[in-house]
Design a protein around this motif. Structure first.
Motif, PDB file in Angstrom:
ATOM      1  N   HIS A 179     -23.218   1.799  16.348  1.00  0.00           N
ATOM      2  CA  HIS A 179     -22.614   1.774  17.671  1.00  0.00           C
ATOM      3  C   HIS A 179     -21.800   0.494  17.915  1.00  0.00           C
ATOM      4  O   HIS A 179     -21.064   0.415  18.899  1.00  0.00           O
ATOM      5  N   ASP A 180     -21.964  -0.502  17.066  1.00  0.00           N
ATOM      6  CA  ASP A 180     -21.246  -1.765  17.236  1.00  0.00           C
ATOM      7  C   ASP A 180     -19.921  -1.738  16.484  1.00  0.00           C
ATOM      8  O   ASP A 180     -19.773  -1.029  15.481  1.00  0.00           O
ATOM      9  N   ARG A 181     -18.976  -2.544  16.968  1.00  0.00           N
ATOM     10  CA  ARG A 181     -17.733  -2.724  16.218  1.00  0.00           C
ATOM     11  C   ARG A 181     -18.013  -3.544  14.972  1.00  0.00           C
ATOM     12  O   ARG A 181     -18.914  -4.399  14.960  1.00  0.00           O
ATOM     13  N   ALA A 182     -17.268  -3.304  13.948  1.00  0.00           N
ATOM     14  CA  ALA A 182     -17.463  -4.020  12.681  1.00  0.00           C
ATOM     15  C   ALA A 182     -16.625  -5.289  12.659  1.00  0.00           C
ATOM     16  O   ALA A 182     -15.519  -5.338  13.201  1.00  0.00           O
ATOM     17  N   ARG A 183     -17.172  -6.312  12.040  1.00  0.00           N
ATOM     18  CA  ARG A 183     -16.437  -7.565  11.803  1.00  0.00           C
ATOM     19  C   ARG A 183     -16.207  -7.703  10.305  1.00  0.00           C
ATOM     20  O   ARG A 183     -17.129  -7.534   9.496  1.00  0.00           O
ATOM     21  N   VAL A 184     -14.971  -8.039   9.929  1.00  0.00           N
ATOM     22  CA  VAL A 184     -14.578  -8.068   8.522  1.00  0.00           C
ATOM     23  C   VAL A 184     -13.984  -9.422   8.174  1.00  0.00           C
ATOM     24  O   VAL A 184     -13.214  -9.991   8.954  1.00  0.00           O
ATOM     25  N   LYS A 185     -14.326  -9.932   6.994  1.00  0.00           N
ATOM     26  CA  LYS A 185     -13.712 -11.156   6.471  1.00  0.00           C
ATOM     27  C   LYS A 185     -13.087 -10.854   5.118  1.00  0.00           C
ATOM     28  O   LYS A 185     -13.753 -10.338   4.209  1.00  0.00           O
ATOM     29  N   LEU A 186     -11.795 -11.157   5.002  1.00  0.00           N
ATOM     30  CA  LEU A 186     -11.070 -10.979   3.751  1.00  0.00           C
ATOM     31  C   LEU A 186     -10.578 -12.327   3.257  1.00  0.00           C
ATOM     32  O   LEU A 186     -10.103 -13.146   4.047  1.00  0.00           O
ATOM     33  N   SER A 187     -10.676 -12.554   1.947  1.00  0.00           N
ATOM     34  CA  SER A 187     -10.246 -13.820   1.349  1.00  0.00           C
ATOM     35  C   SER A 187      -9.216 -13.554   0.253  1.00  0.00           C
ATOM     36  O   SER A 187      -9.389 -12.637  -0.559  1.00  0.00           O
ATOM     37  N   PHE A 188      -8.168 -14.372   0.244  1.00  0.00           N
ATOM     38  CA  PHE A 188      -7.081 -14.221  -0.727  1.00  0.00           C
ATOM     39  C   PHE A 188      -6.714 -15.584  -1.311  1.00  0.00           C
ATOM     40  O   PHE A 188      -6.909 -16.623  -0.670  1.00  0.00           O
ATOM     41  N   THR A 189      -6.145 -15.559  -2.511  1.00  0.00           N
ATOM     42  CA  THR A 189      -5.593 -16.752  -3.143  1.00  0.00           C
ATOM     43  C   THR A 189      -4.130 -16.511  -3.472  1.00  0.00           C
ATOM     44  O   THR A 189      -3.797 -15.485  -4.081  1.00  0.00           O
ATOM     45  N   ALA A 190      -3.277 -17.440  -3.061  1.00  0.00           N
ATOM     46  CA  ALA A 190      -1.848 -17.368  -3.379  1.00  0.00           C
ATOM     47  C   ALA A 190      -1.553 -18.435  -4.425  1.00  0.00           C
ATOM     48  O   ALA A 190      -1.569 -19.632  -4.112  1.00  0.00           O
ATOM     49  N   CYS A 191      -1.304 -18.006  -5.665  1.00  0.00           N
ATOM     50  CA  CYS A 191      -1.017 -18.973  -6.732  1.00  0.00           C
ATOM     51  C   CYS A 191       0.293 -19.711  -6.461  1.00  0.00           C
ATOM     52  O   CYS A 191       0.414 -20.898  -6.770  1.00  0.00           O
ATOM     53  N   GLU A 192       1.290 -18.989  -5.919  1.00  0.00           N
ATOM     54  CA  GLU A 192       2.499 -19.639  -5.415  1.00  0.00           C
ATOM     55  C   GLU A 192       2.244 -19.916  -3.940  1.00  0.00           C
ATOM     56  O   GLU A 192       2.302 -19.004  -3.114  1.00  0.00           O
ATOM     57  N   PRO A 193       1.922 -21.160  -3.556  1.00  0.00           N
ATOM     58  CA  PRO A 193       1.280 -21.413  -2.262  1.00  0.00           C
ATOM     59  C   PRO A 193       2.199 -21.479  -1.050  1.00  0.00           C
ATOM     60  O   PRO A 193       1.716 -21.680   0.066  1.00  0.00           O
ATOM     61  N   LEU A 194       3.501 -21.326  -1.220  1.00  0.00           N
ATOM     62  CA  LEU A 194       4.423 -21.490  -0.102  1.00  0.00           C
ATOM     63  C   LEU A 194       4.836 -20.136   0.474  1.00  0.00           C
ATOM     64  O   LEU A 194       5.080 -19.190  -0.261  1.00  0.00           O
ATOM     65  N   PHE A 195       4.897 -20.073   1.804  1.00  0.00           N
ATOM     66  CA  PHE A 195       5.458 -18.902   2.461  1.00  0.00           C
ATOM     67  C   PHE A 195       6.969 -18.903   2.268  1.00  0.00           C
ATOM     68  O   PHE A 195       7.600 -19.957   2.226  1.00  0.00           O
ATOM     69  N   ARG A 196       7.546 -17.734   2.172  1.00  0.00           N
ATOM     70  CA  ARG A 196       8.999 -17.611   2.082  1.00  0.00           C
ATOM     71  C   ARG A 196       9.506 -16.815   3.282  1.00  0.00           C
ATOM     72  O   ARG A 196       8.781 -15.986   3.845  1.00  0.00           O
ATOM     73  N   SER A 197      10.738 -17.092   3.658  1.00  0.00           N
ATOM     74  CA  SER A 197      11.363 -16.318   4.720  1.00  0.00           C
ATOM     75  C   SER A 197      11.459 -14.857   4.291  1.00  0.00           C
ATOM     76  O   SER A 197      11.771 -14.562   3.139  1.00  0.00           O
TER      77      SER A 197
END
Length: 289
Positions: A125-143
């Motif tokens: 009856h409760d809402r679920a809480r989720v945790k996801l973990s990721f690794t970015a080997c190329e660590p910079l965001f791009r446009s």
């Protein structure tokens, strides 16, 4: 008292599946539920001076980025379908692209699942809480949107002496110098680029791109219609002509990147420079989302 919701969205997408998170979607990030999105970890190595006080920096690196996302599945009837998507997205043999939208800007980063998904649900009856973990080997965001620049540019001018009477005088235009121009990199740090050099109407011998004292030079001749492509992106540095990779470039060539701000690029050739047109494209890089 009402709390204004921040306008954001995050999409986690693999080849066949995607998960959408926003303040109005089935999956909603909790307060404090984002880690590793603002700046990657860095590592600095400092060596002592041989003689004298203090030290010197002997190395500095940006580490692979670890990102955690914690969210609630607010619609209980959607939980099983969301869970099925999560399980496919978090396949350790796969990869995802994480696209973020925040305060009007859109950026993306490629990553791999770093651990199994953590799903907490006290009862059905409760809402679920989720945790996801990721690794970015190329660590910079791009446009998300690439920047494109063409050389030469066209500048309209008027003929002189100026006469606007019918049948007299003329309005014409000419190409601004095809030999140099400024490329603005709006990102937080340097980035690679792709330059497409096309020979129009004649041969171009030994075409070169220059940025300050650094340059990339092909020691060969482009025939009319040939297309030369230079790529300086990390892990993809190459020169090709009509799709075939070439190694006939100067040994002192340096596959330089674009620094943040204005980069003054100069185009040269031993002959036939007037036949050459250049198209640049690149994705600015950012430390955070």
């Amino acid at each position: 008292m009402t709390t204004e919701k921040i306008d954001y969205s995050i999409t986690i997408k693999s080849k066949n599946d995607s998960l959408y998170l926003s303040p109005y979607s089935t999956c909603r990030i909790i307060d404090g539920g984002l880690e590793g999105f603002d700046f990657p970890e860095t590592r600095l190595a400092v060596s002592e001076r041989g003689f004298g006080d203090g030290g010197v920096v002997s190395g500095a690196v940006i580490c692979p980025r670890t990102m955690n996302i914690v969210f609630d599945v607010v619609r209980r009837e959607k939980f099983e379908s969301v869970k099925a998507v999560i399980q496919r997205l978090m396949n350790p043999h796969g990869s995802v692209t994480i696209t973020t939208s925040f305060e009007g800007r859109r950026r993306e980063i490629d990553a791999v699942p770093a651990s199994k998904p953590q799903i907490v649900r006290e009862n059905f009856h409760d809402r679920a809480r989720v945790k996801l973990s990721f690794t970015a080997c190329e660590p910079l965001f791009r446009s998300e949107k690439k920047t494109e620049v063409n050389f030469p540019t066209v500048i309209p001018i008027l003929s002189f002496p100026l006469n606007l009477m019918k049948g007299a005088g003329s309005v014409c235009s000419f190409a601004g110098s095809p030999y140099s121009g400024g490329i603005d990199n709006p990102g937080d740090t340097e980035c690679g680029f792709t330059a497409v050099l096309t020979a129009h109407g004649g041969e171009v011998a030994y075409p070169s791109l220059h940025l300050g004292r650094r340059y990339i030079s092909l020691e060969d001749t482009l025939a009319a219609g040939d297309v030369m492509e230079i790529c300086t992106s990390s892990g993809h540095k190459s020169i090709s002509v009509n799709g075939e990779e070439r190694y006939s470039f100067s040994r002192s060539s340096e596959f330089f990147s674009l620094s943040p701000g204005i980069n003054s690029i100069t185009l040269t050739a031993n002959s036939g420079l007037s036949h050459l047109a250049v198209h640049f494209e690149f994705y600015p890089l950012y430390f955070g989302w």
